[in-house]
Design an enzyme around this catalytic site. Structure first.
Site, PDB file in Angstrom:
ATOM      1  N   SER A   1       0.991   2.974   5.006  1.00 42.89           N
ATOM      2  CA  SER A   1       1.861   3.511   6.059  1.00 42.89           C
ATOM      3  C   SER A   1       2.344   2.450   7.045  1.00 42.89           C
ATOM      4  O   SER A   1       2.815   2.782   8.132  1.00 42.89           O
ATOM      5  CB  SER A   1       1.151   4.640   6.823  1.00 42.89           C
ATOM      6  OG  SER A   1       0.817   5.702   5.952  1.00 42.89           O
TER       7      SER A   1
ATOM      8  N   GLY B   1       0.807  -1.218   0.000  1.00 41.90           N
ATOM      9  CA  GLY B   1       0.000   0.000   0.000  1.00 41.90           C
ATOM     10  C   GLY B   1       0.838   1.266   0.000  1.00 41.90           C
ATOM     11  O   GLY B   1       2.073   1.236   0.080  1.00 41.90           O
ATOM     12  N   HIS B   2       0.150   2.393  -0.057  1.00 46.49           N
ATOM     13  CA  HIS B   2       0.816   3.687  -0.134  1.00 46.49           C
ATOM     14  C   HIS B   2       1.589   4.000   1.144  1.00 46.49           C
ATOM     15  O   HIS B   2       1.172   3.667   2.248  1.00 46.49           O
ATOM     16  CB  HIS B   2      -0.208   4.802  -0.397  1.00 46.49           C
ATOM     17  CG  HIS B   2      -1.262   4.908   0.663  1.00 46.49           C
ATOM     18  ND1 HIS B   2      -1.084   5.630   1.816  1.00 46.49           N
ATOM     19  CD2 HIS B   2      -2.497   4.370   0.740  1.00 46.49           C
ATOM     20  CE1 HIS B   2      -2.163   5.560   2.557  1.00 46.49           C
ATOM     21  NE2 HIS B   2      -3.046   4.789   1.936  1.00 46.49           N
ATOM     22  N   ASN B   3       2.755   4.607   0.966  1.00 43.54           N
ATOM     23  CA  ASN B   3       3.625   5.046   2.068  1.00 43.54           C
ATOM     24  C   ASN B   3       4.155   3.902   2.920  1.00 43.54           C
ATOM     25  O   ASN B   3       4.594   4.114   4.056  1.00 43.54           O
ATOM     26  CB  ASN B   3       2.903   6.047   2.970  1.00 43.54           C
ATOM     27  CG  ASN B   3       2.552   7.334   2.247  1.00 43.54           C
ATOM     28  OD1 ASN B   3       1.425   7.499   1.792  1.00 43.54           O
ATOM     29  ND2 ASN B   3       3.517   8.229   2.118  1.00 43.54           N
TER      30      ASN B   3
END
Length: 340
Positions: free
Chosen positions: A250, A230-232
């Site tokens: 994150s 996923g993102h970050n």
């Protein structure tokens, strides 16, 4: 073609037999066809196949006392030797030198020396492709992407805008790097993905770009097929992530961690350095460094094993409870009769 002597020297093994024998293939003992094949024995069960008399050359681990073949190389760790042998007998992916006529290269892109770009590839504006890179076919490289030297992008790989790919990276077919993350409300991610040197990304794996910052995969990490990052997300150096694992936005994975197949890490949680997350673990809390967790919800391995032991005891406990109830009922009936 290599000789047995050259192979023994390359893998650090002890040769018994004729060092001059030429070898064309390394195969499983059951697949040996002629005297140019080298049988790789990884287990005692495979060693039993040497008794067929059809095998002339074999690599064996220490501790298996078999002398049924004329030529043998004895090694300490055969599975590590397998990796060395595959280097020695590598069959590189075919990509013709130069840029295929069907490829589209933006006029502002920079292409390094000795780069191979196959059919129907696209390289976007201001992107930089390092020396000796290979783009097999149907590879899409977005705008302002940087790719280090000797990186291999297999067919169908997609690299989104502004992503940074290191040197000697391997990305297997149809992986997607740099897509937007998914939220309940549509958010246009404006961050990027950073893949450090010597990372391997498996087929069909998807790595989302950061919402504002970056998603990062650390140097030397290996990601298997069909993984969602996923993102970050930050994944540390020299990690091993097995197929179908998923990492929420994150979340963080420390250095040298191992995550088993189909394990899941929700948003904002952390796996510590040197931790082992076993297959199908459902993580609900931070995982400390050097710990081993298993199960869903994931628990420390020792506690999980204790629970499994108790679960196995339940049928016996239920039987004992039934017997106790019957004994109590019989005693109560007897007491009632005496009082009457």
């Amino acid at each position: 073609m290599k000789t047995l002597g050259e192979i023994a020297h390359y893998v650090g093994g002890q040769l018994f037999g004729d060092a001059s024998v030429p070898i064309e293939r390394v195969v499983h003992p059951a697949l040996v066809q002629d005297d140019a094949d080298l049988a790789l024995v990884l287990s005692p069960s495979a060693a039993s196949l040497l008794a067929s008399g059809k095998i002339s050359n074999a690599i064996l681990p220490e501790g298996i006392e078999v002398r049924l073949t004329p030529n043998q190389i004895v090694v300490k760790r055969p599975r590590l030797v397998l990796a060395r042998l595959l280097e020695l007998f590598e069959r590189p992916v075919h990509v013709a030198p130069g840029v295929h006529p069907s490829a589209v290269i933006d006029s502002t892109a920079t292409i390094g020396q000795n780069v191979s770009i196959g059919p129907f590839c696209w390289v976007g504006p201001k992107s930089q492709i390092g020396d000796h890179c290979r783009l097999v076919a149907h590879v899409s490289v977005g705008a302002e992407v940087t790719i280090g030297e000797r990186t291999l992008l297999h067919a169908g790989v997609t690299i989104g805008d502004r992503c940074r790919i290191g040197s000697r990276v391997i990305v297997q077919p149809n992986a997607a790097i740099g897509g937007d993350g998914t939220e309940l409300v549509r958010i246009n991610s404006i961050g990027n993905v950073v893949i450090e040197d010597e990372v391997e990304i498996g087929a069909g794996t998807c790595i989302d770009r950061g919402g504002l910052g970056e998603t990062r995969i650390g140097r030397g990490s290996k990601l298997d097929n069909l993984i969602q990052v996923g993102h970050n997300v930050t994944i540390g150096t020299n990690c091993l992530i097995v197929a179908q694992a998923g990492f929420g936005g994150s979340s963080k994975v420390g250095h040298r961690a191992v995550v088993g197949g189909q394990a899941g890490l929700p948003d904002h949680l952390t796996i510590g350095d040197d931790a082992l997350v076993q297959a199908q673990a459902g993580i609900t809390n931070h995982i400390p460094a050097k710990s081993i967790v298993i199960g869903s919800p994931a628990e420390p391995k020792r506690r999980w094993l204790e629970q499994q032991v108790q679960i196995r005891r339940l049928p016996r406990i239920a039987k004992e409870l039934k017997e106790l109830k019957e004994q109590i009922a019989a005693l109560t009936e007897k007491l009632n009769s005496l009082e009457g």
